[in-house]
Design a protein around this motif. Sequence first.
Motif, mmCIF file in Angstrom:
data_model
loop_
_atom_site.group_PDB
_atom_site.id
_atom_site.type_symbol
_atom_site.label_atom_id
_atom_site.label_comp_id
_atom_site.label_asym_id
_atom_site.label_seq_id
_atom_site.Cartn_x
_atom_site.Cartn_y
_atom_site.Cartn_z
ATOM 1 N N UNK A 173 0.834 -1.202 0.000
ATOM 2 C CA UNK A 173 0.000 0.000 0.000
ATOM 3 C C UNK A 173 0.865 1.247 0.000
ATOM 4 N N UNK A 174 0.228 2.375 -0.274
ATOM 5 C CA UNK A 174 0.898 3.670 -0.161
ATOM 6 C C UNK A 174 0.911 4.098 1.310
ATOM 7 N N UNK A 175 1.997 4.767 1.709
ATOM 8 C CA UNK A 175 2.053 5.383 3.036
ATOM 9 C C UNK A 175 2.537 6.816 2.860
ATOM 10 N N UNK A 176 1.760 7.821 3.334
ATOM 11 C CA UNK A 176 0.404 7.631 3.843
ATOM 12 C C UNK A 176 -0.560 7.284 2.721
ATOM 13 N N UNK A 177 -1.743 6.830 3.111
ATOM 14 C CA UNK A 177 -2.747 6.441 2.122
ATOM 15 C C UNK A 177 -3.586 7.602 1.650
ATOM 16 N N UNK A 178 -3.286 8.812 2.122
ATOM 17 C CA UNK A 178 -4.006 10.023 1.729
ATOM 18 C C UNK A 178 -3.087 11.210 1.955
ATOM 19 N N UNK A 179 -3.394 12.335 1.304
ATOM 20 C CA UNK A 179 -2.638 13.565 1.541
ATOM 21 C C UNK A 179 -2.956 14.043 2.960
ATOM 22 N N UNK A 180 -1.911 14.386 3.750
ATOM 23 C CA UNK A 180 -2.166 14.779 5.134
ATOM 24 C C UNK A 180 -1.327 15.988 5.528
ATOM 25 N N UNK A 181 -1.861 16.766 6.454
ATOM 26 C CA UNK A 181 -1.167 17.964 6.925
ATOM 27 C C UNK A 181 -0.117 17.600 7.961
ATOM 28 N N UNK A 182 1.002 18.348 7.957
ATOM 29 C CA UNK A 182 2.049 18.138 8.968
ATOM 30 C C UNK A 182 1.985 19.175 10.080
ATOM 31 N N UNK A 183 1.014 20.115 9.992
ATOM 32 C CA UNK A 183 0.887 21.173 10.998
ATOM 33 C C UNK A 183 -0.594 21.441 11.260
ATOM 34 N N UNK A 184 -0.860 22.141 12.359
ATOM 35 C CA UNK A 184 -2.192 22.712 12.563
ATOM 36 C C UNK A 184 -2.288 23.980 11.721
#
Length: 422
Positions: free
Chosen positions: A59-70
């Motif tokens: 699988x892809x990691x991460x499996x979705x685009x994700x934020x690294x900050x608030x």
Amino acid sequence: MELLNLHKDGPKIELFDVQQVNEVAEKIKQQFQAIQEAETVGIMEAVGRVLASDVVSKEDVPGFHRSTVDGYAVKASNTYGSSESMPSFFQIIGSVEMGKNVDQEIHEGEAMYVPTGGMMPKGADAVVMIEDVEVIGDLLNVFEQVAPRENVIFQGEDVKLNEVILKKGHRLRPQDLGGLAAIGITEVTVYRKIKVGILSTGDELVPPDTKKLLPGQIRDINGISISAAVQALGGEVIYGGIVTDEFAEYLRRSKELYDQVDFLILSGGSSMGTKDYSSRVMNELGQPGVFVHGVAIKPGKPTIIANCNGKPVMGLPGHPVSAMVLFDLFGTQILNQLHGVEPNRFAKQLKAKISRNVASQVGRTDFVRVQLEIRDEELWAIPVFGKSGLITNLVRSDGMIEIPEFKEGIVEGEWVNVTLFS
């Protein structure tokens, strides 16, 4: 090997056929093969084990685009030119919840709040940190411009589907197990643990739990320290205890242990005294027998290594410092070869300045134990001198430096490579 006849009918003593460190390492490389028996274990039990096959991500990691900050997810191009004096304005259309899918899509001039680790909404390609914005109701003022992909980890950026993340022959570290957990792998195929037998020899030795020593007795140090070194490299130890300096009993106990293990280590009994039977024992255990009897090294010259029917047998000096230095050099190499590991000899090295002149003898490799110390924001190596029978020399040391056989020594302030002890 030469033989010296002490007197007409007396015992014969084998003289050392001393070899250089590099020669010994090359011979070991040619003598022993990896043991290719594999088993499957859970990742919680896999630290220190050696992979028997490549690990491929499913699988892809991460499996979705994700934020690294608030912050707020936006189209990066909408922030260009933003500053304290000239902010850009966005309409806040909602917020992302952790662990939840996001159906909304960001359009021109829109923003969504997203927490660290949260899923990015479609259409957004960057996140403005929360400290760089001002919220007034549903209006967002942005005071810093961001570039595309800034503060975002994109799908598959860490690990891609079908990517080889760990190769066969790799010794698993704690961080590797975390990586396996991230891609949902909870079991791995590894080579079985190498069984290492350790037998300590000497009439003067007694078990470490002996409360009161009689005159002339010493506790067995090498049996413990070498066992720990083997376990740190992922080996399984079978400790054979202590055997006295009587040839028939020494041979019997060695053969008994040899039959149970993949690699036999005989601690003590490797020098030139009339009661040092290790080389004779090794030649009795199998052919072709001893191929190293003495290494041009200090400490640890009286070291013996044999190939007994394809199985390595190593005779270490009795002195604890010599034994540990030689195991670190050659025992580690043998164990890595049996495990199928291609070690990185520089992984445990760092550079430091030597704190004083250290003399050496040309034609012999010297290993000097050192302590590490910070002086004026520089790392210095302070030699720890002392006789090879003093275990506290090792306890006080952080690592060792090598003075090659072609050098007469090193001078104060010279940069040296320090190999750290495990």
